[in-house]
Design a protein around this motif. Structure first.
Motif, PDB file in Angstrom:
ATOM      1  N   ALA A 261       0.746  -1.267  -0.044  1.00  0.00           N
ATOM      2  CA  ALA A 261       0.094   0.008   0.132  1.00  0.00           C
ATOM      3  C   ALA A 261       0.906   1.299  -0.107  1.00  0.00           C
ATOM      4  CB  ALA A 261      -0.921  -0.082   1.249  1.00  0.00           C
ATOM      5  N   ILE A 262       1.889   1.231   0.679  1.00  0.00           N
ATOM      6  CA  ILE A 262       2.848   2.521   0.928  1.00  0.00           C
ATOM      7  C   ILE A 262       3.501   2.567  -0.691  1.00  0.00           C
ATOM      8  CG2 ILE A 262       5.097   3.060   1.461  1.00  0.00           C
ATOM      9  CD1 ILE A 262       4.403   1.544   4.200  1.00  0.00           C
ATOM     10  N   ASP A 263       3.740   1.427  -1.308  1.00  0.00           N
ATOM     11  CA  ASP A 263       4.416   1.571  -2.816  1.00  0.00           C
ATOM     12  C   ASP A 263       3.431   2.174  -3.593  1.00  0.00           C
ATOM     13  OD1 ASP A 263       6.480  -0.047  -1.642  1.00  0.00           O
ATOM     14  OD2 ASP A 263       5.657  -1.817  -2.636  1.00  0.00           O
ATOM     15  N   GLN A 264       2.383   1.742  -3.606  1.00  0.00           N
ATOM     16  CA  GLN A 264       1.359   2.472  -4.460  1.00  0.00           C
ATOM     17  C   GLN A 264       1.100   3.741  -4.110  1.00  0.00           C
ATOM     18  OE1 GLN A 264       0.532   0.659  -7.395  1.00  0.00           O
ATOM     19  NE2 GLN A 264       1.978  -0.877  -6.581  1.00  0.00           N
ATOM     20  N   GLN A 265       0.738   4.237  -2.800  1.00  0.00           N
ATOM     21  CA  GLN A 265       0.429   5.577  -2.582  1.00  0.00           C
ATOM     22  C   GLN A 265       1.399   6.261  -2.969  1.00  0.00           C
ATOM     23  OE1 GLN A 265      -0.130   5.869   1.779  1.00  0.00           O
ATOM     24  NE2 GLN A 265       0.151   8.325   1.579  1.00  0.00           N
ATOM     25  N   ILE A 266       2.892   6.210  -2.786  1.00  0.00           N
ATOM     26  CA  ILE A 266       3.843   7.025  -3.155  1.00  0.00           C
ATOM     27  C   ILE A 266       3.973   7.028  -4.721  1.00  0.00           C
ATOM     28  CG2 ILE A 266       6.289   7.530  -3.063  1.00  0.00           C
ATOM     29  CD1 ILE A 266       6.231   6.705  -0.363  1.00  0.00           C
ATOM     30  N   LYS A 267       3.811   5.877  -5.225  1.00  0.00           N
ATOM     31  CA  LYS A 267       3.801   5.851  -6.884  1.00  0.00           C
ATOM     32  C   LYS A 267       2.804   6.675  -7.406  1.00  0.00           C
ATOM     33  CE  LYS A 267       3.167   2.716 -10.853  1.00  0.00           C
ATOM     34  NZ  LYS A 267       2.927   1.170 -10.963  1.00  0.00           N
ATOM     35  N   SER A 268       1.824   6.876  -6.741  1.00  0.00           N
ATOM     36  CA  SER A 268       0.608   7.732  -7.231  1.00  0.00           C
ATOM     37  C   SER A 268       0.972   9.015  -7.297  1.00  0.00           C
ATOM     38  CB  SER A 268      -0.674   7.429  -6.613  1.00  0.00           C
ATOM     39  OG  SER A 268      -0.535   7.864  -5.032  1.00  0.00           O
ATOM     40  N   ASP A 269       1.864   9.503  -6.493  1.00  0.00           N
ATOM     41  CA  ASP A 269       2.021  11.018  -6.671  1.00  0.00           C
ATOM     42  C   ASP A 269       1.116  11.800  -6.364  1.00  0.00           C
ATOM     43  OD1 ASP A 269       4.581  12.315  -6.204  1.00  0.00           O
ATOM     44  OD2 ASP A 269       4.219  13.083  -8.183  1.00  0.00           O
ATOM     45  N   GLN A 274       3.181  13.240  -2.649  1.00  0.00           N
ATOM     46  CA  GLN A 274       3.878  14.021  -3.420  1.00  0.00           C
ATOM     47  C   GLN A 274       5.506  14.467  -2.414  1.00  0.00           C
ATOM     48  OE1 GLN A 274       1.983  17.440  -5.027  1.00  0.00           O
ATOM     49  NE2 GLN A 274       1.563  16.422  -6.816  1.00  0.00           N
ATOM     50  N   THR A 275       5.087  14.660  -1.140  1.00  0.00           N
ATOM     51  CA  THR A 275       6.090  15.053  -0.158  1.00  0.00           C
ATOM     52  C   THR A 275       6.162  14.096   0.760  1.00  0.00           C
ATOM     53  OG1 THR A 275       4.250  16.024   1.267  1.00  0.00           O
ATOM     54  CG2 THR A 275       5.598  17.358  -0.063  1.00  0.00           C
ATOM     55  N   SER A 276       6.205  12.532   0.229  1.00  0.00           N
ATOM     56  CA  SER A 276       6.482  11.549   1.179  1.00  0.00           C
ATOM     57  C   SER A 276       7.523  10.672   0.753  1.00  0.00           C
ATOM     58  CB  SER A 276       5.302  10.590   1.101  1.00  0.00           C
ATOM     59  OG  SER A 276       4.190  11.036   1.845  1.00  0.00           O
ATOM     60  N   ILE A 277       8.265   9.808   1.388  1.00  0.00           N
ATOM     61  CA  ILE A 277       9.347   8.917   1.230  1.00  0.00           C
ATOM     62  C   ILE A 277       9.245   7.582   2.048  1.00  0.00           C
ATOM     63  CG2 ILE A 277      10.961   9.762   2.700  1.00  0.00           C
ATOM     64  CD1 ILE A 277      13.228   9.316   0.652  1.00  0.00           C
ATOM     65  N   MET A 278       9.474   6.461   1.458  1.00  0.00           N
ATOM     66  CA  MET A 278       9.306   5.283   2.343  1.00  0.00           C
ATOM     67  C   MET A 278      10.832   4.961   2.685  1.00  0.00           C
ATOM     68  SD  MET A 278       9.163   2.593  -0.604  1.00  0.00           S
ATOM     69  CE  MET A 278       7.864   3.184  -1.586  1.00  0.00           C
ATOM     70  N   GLN A 279      10.862   4.388   3.959  1.00  0.00           N
ATOM     71  CA  GLN A 279      12.116   4.038   4.443  1.00  0.00           C
ATOM     72  C   GLN A 279      12.579   2.377   4.563  1.00  0.00           C
ATOM     73  OE1 GLN A 279      12.503   5.022   8.758  1.00  0.00           O
ATOM     74  NE2 GLN A 279      14.396   6.219   8.352  1.00  0.00           N
ATOM     75  N   THR A 280      11.316   1.768   4.348  1.00  0.00           N
ATOM     76  CA  THR A 280      11.582   0.441   4.249  1.00  0.00           C
ATOM     77  C   THR A 280      11.455  -0.281   2.752  1.00  0.00           C
ATOM     78  OG1 THR A 280       9.169   0.242   4.911  1.00  0.00           O
ATOM     79  CG2 THR A 280      10.918  -0.381   6.431  1.00  0.00           C
TER      80      THR A 280
END
Length: 555
Positions: A261-269, A274-280
């Motif tokens: 879900a994190i992957d898809q959320q950040i991919k969607s931009d 837009q101001t997020s980054i994943m750490q895992t």
């Protein structure tokens, strides 16, 4: 260090060896490159909470990376250039060795302040290091107890005891007296355990959620397993800090979403993404499509890690060498790598040491085919009397690990081994498996060197003496306690020639593999994704994390 990760512990072998080590490569390119803007909130998305943020307890890459925003260490790594450079952090420089590198002296910068405006002192650093010896503050690297004179019996400061081998002759000077020469001690002091803790604000075992900041950000709130909010430390000054910037107003770390879900959320931009980054790392099922998507290239980070992904075989429970060797031969690494994301995740591993680490030796003792050698494995099981054992496999309770566990279960089922999968909450995973009371037959692990040298890999993972010495933070997941291997670790530790020691480490790696103590799976890459408005992110090739020390959000 594991990913949710430990870094590695050194032994005496680090003395001269790591001086010749250089960090593995990794792009230092940033998203949104250009002059950083000030203000705004950077959102950091993690699938699980940190097991620790207490600087004397964390031994994971995520925890260590996050701590860089909150606490400062005696030395640190400037990673703005083509390769990491060791610099003074709290200290004015990288320290001065004397008496044959058995004494190391550091002078603190003047004017470094905590979040309440009081100045950081050498006595605070001494106390910070000392508290790591307390039985209540466990889990961190064992360097201090290994090297400081009196460290093997010291039990911490909570009953009024001090460690005399840490001297603070004045407010700005601290000296460490070691029981052996350690020429690269100043690289150890870049780890979070060598940070300052003011005694008046030490909350002991609960310090994870009450860290007193001398870095650019301080804790505003921390709801475990939900959210950590960091805000500016108004007393931090860029003029005293050679490593960090303070660009955003707030860092908001949110825990608990599935990694997919994190992957898809950040991919969607879209929106806050837009101001997020994943750490895992990106989930295995998403890695190939994200890595191959050219439209995401500017915000995709692929960081080579100085370490491996592996499965430990508990040699105290799986005692028959032939059974362990059969497991080595039958595991289908193609399906295992598929679970972690395919070729983008890394190359197939055949050794514990990975390419790029001092001491790496190329060899392959088991199946030449990464898909496994079923015929050879069955022959070994026949030699062992065709047992039909049931084995427990410990993994994190995340989708990637579920697929990995299924792949192992299928492979081992072909030679009559029944695998019971034991998922463990990701935030507590390493706390659980590192405790010797919680033993499993098979355990997933990964390891990243504290810095890229065999001295920070093999002694930590396979010195069996630590099983009894560190019962709550044992890193020897294979429970290998071979006197010959222990003796060889000590012998290499006394070597002063880099080439001689590296050759010996390569041979030791091969001996460990002959004992079938672990199944090396992949030499790892770690991949993360950021939103389009996140800038200033650099690849931290020491921790194999996206470094946030220069991060900003564009407006």
């Amino acid at each position: 260090m594991t990913r949710r990760t430990r870094t590695l512990a050194l032994t005496a072998s680090a003395v001269a060896i790591a001086l010749g080590a250089t960090a593995c490569g990794g792009s230092s390119s940033t998203t949104n490159s250009g002059a950083p803007t000030k203000g705004g909130t950077l959102t950091i998305l993690d699938d699980a909470d940190f097991n620790h943020l207490d600087p004397q307890r964390t031994y994971t890459t995520e925890g260590s990376s996050m701590d860089e925003e909150i606490v400062r260490t005696l030395t640190g790594w400037d990673e703005t250039g083509s390769s990491p450079k060791l610099v003074g952090d709290l200290a004015t420089d990288t320290g001065a060795p004397s008496k044959g590198a058995t004494v190391w002296t550091f002078h603190l910068r003047h004017g470094i302040k905590y979040q309440d405006g009081t100045e950081v002192t050498a006595q605070d650093v001494k106390y910070g290091v000392e508290r790591g010896f307390s039985p209540d503050i466990n889990g961190g690297p064992p360097y201090a107890s290994q090297w400081l004179v009196g460290g093997s019996t010291y039990k911490g400061p909570y009953k009024g005891q001090q460690l005399d081998s840490i001297q603070t002759p004045d407010k700005y000077t601290i000296a460490f007296h070691l029981n052996q020469p350690v020429a690269d001690f100043n690289q150890t002091t870049a780890m979070t355990g060598w940070s300052a803790v003011p005694k008046a604000h030490d909350t002991g075992a609960t310090y994870d959620t009450h860290i007193w900041s001398d870095g650019p950000y301080m804790m505003k709130s921390y709801a475990k397993n939900k959210e950590l909010v960091l805000v500016r430390n108004k007393y931090w000054s860029r003029s005293t800090d050679p490593i960090r910037e303070q660009n955003v107003d707030e860092m908001d770390v949110k825990f608990g979403q599935d990694q997919g879900a994190i992957d898809q959320q950040i991919k969607s931009d879209a929106g806050v993404a837009q101001t997020s980054i994943m750490q895992t790392p990106i989930a295995g099922s998403d890695l190939t499509p994200i890595a191959s998507d050219s439209s995401l290239k500017s915000r995709y980070y692929k960081i080579p890690a100085p370490g491996i992904n592996y499965m430990a075989i508990n040699t105290s429970r799986v005692k028959d060498l032939r059974v362990r060797q059969a497991i080595e031969d039958v595991v289908d690494k193609t399906t295992v790598r598929g679970a972690f994301g395919g070729s983008a995740y890394g190359d197939y591993a055949t050794s514990v040491l990975s390419p790029g680490i001092g001491g790496y030796k190329k060899f392959d003792l088991y199946s030449a085919d990464p898909a496994g050698d079923l015929t050879k494995a069955k022959a070994l099981m026949k030699q062992a009397g065709n047992p039909k054992p049931t084995m427990s496999l410990a993994v994190e309770n995340i989708t990637t690990h579920e697929h990995f566990a299924d792949a192992v279960k299928t492979s081992l089922g072909k030679i009559g081994i029944t695998v019971n999968i034991t998922p463990i909450q990701a935030a507590n995973y390493f706390n659980t498996i590192d405790n010797v009371k919680n033993q499993y037959d098979l355990t997933w692990g990964d390891w990243i060197a504290d810095w890229p040298n065999a001295s920070t890999v093999l002694p930590v993972l396979f010195d069996g003496r630590q099983i009894a010495k560190l019962p709550q933070s044992n890193q020897d997941l294979s429970y290998l306690n071979d006197p010959k291997i222990n003796a060889q670790i000590d012998k290499i530790g006394r070597m002063t020639g880099i080439n001689e020691a590296n050759t010996a480490y390569g041979n030791l790696d091969e001996q460990i593999m002959k004992d079938a103590a672990v199944v090396p799976l992949m030499y790892m890459n770690f991949s993360e994704l950021a939103g389009s408005k996140v800038g200033g992110v650099i690849s931290d090739t020491i921790l194999a994390e996206p470094s946030l020390v220069h991060a900003y959000v564009a407006h």
